[in-house]
Enzyme design. Sequence first.
Site, PDB file in Angstrom:
ATOM      1  N   ASP A  77      -3.071   6.343  12.399  1.00 27.00           N
ATOM      2  CA  ASP A  77      -2.140   5.719  11.275  1.00 27.00           C
ATOM      3  C   ASP A  77      -1.053   6.373  11.228  1.00 27.00           C
ATOM      4  O   ASP A  77      -1.028   7.550  10.797  1.00 27.00           O
ATOM      5  CB  ASP A  77      -3.057   5.505   9.961  1.00 27.00           C
ATOM      6  CG  ASP A  77      -2.333   4.834   9.118  1.00 27.00           C
ATOM      7  OD1 ASP A  77      -1.128   4.356   9.383  1.00 27.00           O
ATOM      8  OD2 ASP A  77      -2.852   4.660   7.908  1.00 27.00           O
ATOM      9  N   SER A  98       0.689  -1.145   0.000  1.00 23.43           N
ATOM     10  CA  SER A  98       0.055  -0.081   0.033  1.00 23.43           C
ATOM     11  C   SER A  98       0.844   1.253  -0.039  1.00 23.43           C
ATOM     12  O   SER A  98       0.462   2.232  -0.348  1.00 23.43           O
ATOM     13  CB  SER A  98      -1.004   0.072   1.320  1.00 23.43           C
ATOM     14  OG  SER A  98      -0.197  -0.177   2.524  1.00 23.43           O
ATOM     15  N   HIS A 143       0.936   5.096   6.973  1.00 24.91           N
ATOM     16  CA  HIS A 143       0.718   5.657   5.818  1.00 24.91           C
ATOM     17  C   HIS A 143       0.613   7.254   5.825  1.00 24.91           C
ATOM     18  O   HIS A 143       0.780   7.820   6.784  1.00 24.91           O
ATOM     19  CB  HIS A 143      -0.774   5.400   5.355  1.00 24.91           C
ATOM     20  CG  HIS A 143      -1.014   3.630   5.159  1.00 24.91           C
ATOM     21  ND1 HIS A 143      -1.272   3.090   6.091  1.00 24.91           N
ATOM     22  CD2 HIS A 143      -0.532   3.108   4.124  1.00 24.91           C
ATOM     23  CE1 HIS A 143      -1.300   1.691   5.804  1.00 24.91           C
ATOM     24  NE2 HIS A 143      -0.833   1.862   4.517  1.00 24.91           N
TER      25      HIS A 143
END
EC number: 2.3.1.-
Length: 441
Positions: free
Chosen positions: A417, A173, A420
């Site tokens: 998070d 990702s 990311h």
Amino acid sequence: MMKPQHGGMAGHGGGRTRSPFLTSYALTLAFITFVSVLYFKDFSSTLHQPFLTRPPPHRRQIARPRAPSHHHGGGSSSGGGDVVPPFAVGAAAAAGCDVGVGEWVYDEAARPWYEEEECPYIQPQLTCQAHGRPDTAYQHWRWQPRGCSLPSFNATLMLEMLRGKRMMFVGDSLNRGQYVSLVCLLHRSIPESSKSMETFDSLTVFRAKNYNATIEFYWAPFLAESNSDDAVVHRIADRIVRGTALEKHARFWKGADILVFNSYLWWMTGQKMKILQGSFEDKSKDIVEMETEEAYGMVLNAVVRWVENNMNPRNSRVFFVTMSPTHTRSKDWGDDSDGNCYNQTTPIRDLSYWGPGTSKGLMRVIGEVFSTSKVPVGIVNITQLSEYRKDAHTQIYKKQWNPLTPEQIANPKSYADCTHWCLPGLQDTWNELLYSKLFFP
């Protein structure tokens, strides 16, 4: 040379009678000279480069590639002299300058390259402004290498150089985030009716129709086959990699002109990695445990072998993007010991900072494995410059996979998070580094 001399002899002495011997000698000598000239011309033609018109060596070596054709030999970190890699349009600004060493400079005039709402391709997991992030400072930092500068990103140039080509990102990702960043950097230079993006299972394809070019992303978090290969449902705690089996994924990589690999985050499960010997279809599965560094090196070596067998260095390029750091403990950079990336709004200023979540052992494996490749693999080292960017993560400002619990809502850092990155933001700089290595090696 002989004809003028022979003509002079013929006219000398007026009407004197010629000697038969002299006449025969002159004719023979003229014939030999004529044949010699013909032979010399034929020999020069055989070499496809007449001796007297051969261009200087430096002129032949610095010929620049013309889009869309690229026929130059591949460059190599181990040598290669003046051979120009495919897609190169110029040399680096300063020979020997390490663009990964430098500092972040706040620059509202030059950053960001685009606005979040201007790029419709950003996944909701990365649209921090749309999900309520109150600050925008993370968008305005520009990376300044020490002793040189990165070439300014030129979307038109890149699209022209990609004309008729296929560029593919392969990985997890984080690599997908870099892929989307590049699409955002380019898409404004393409008419609305001439671009599209489609997803087919693990493969996402952005088409620049006017340029007959595609920029693609392929989901393969371990590069080799694994039990985490579903592009949507892959949150599996007990991760298993099928040894060095690349075939399932690599059939999609074939034919790409530029490949950009990454693989790191999914390997960080502990000191050991489960490796499947055999197939996932086998009723009785033979699974062994390997040291993570050993297993990582095994898979990267398989990637190198595939690259050597499938990528032509005369017309293609291969890159590997190094590990993306996390910022899960604020005590690591001297802040509140109970915090993480949540509410961080400025970069780390300590240029020696290296977080504990980034494995120097795996970093060493990357260098050792790719340095052995017979086909040059460019290393895009984004790790150190990203270590400083504790402020650039999505934090809590993203689409959540599951409804938040009351406990999470009361303690936002518990679900922040710190892996990311918001777009626009840090990953645009990763693409500036990639752009530099691709076009200005």
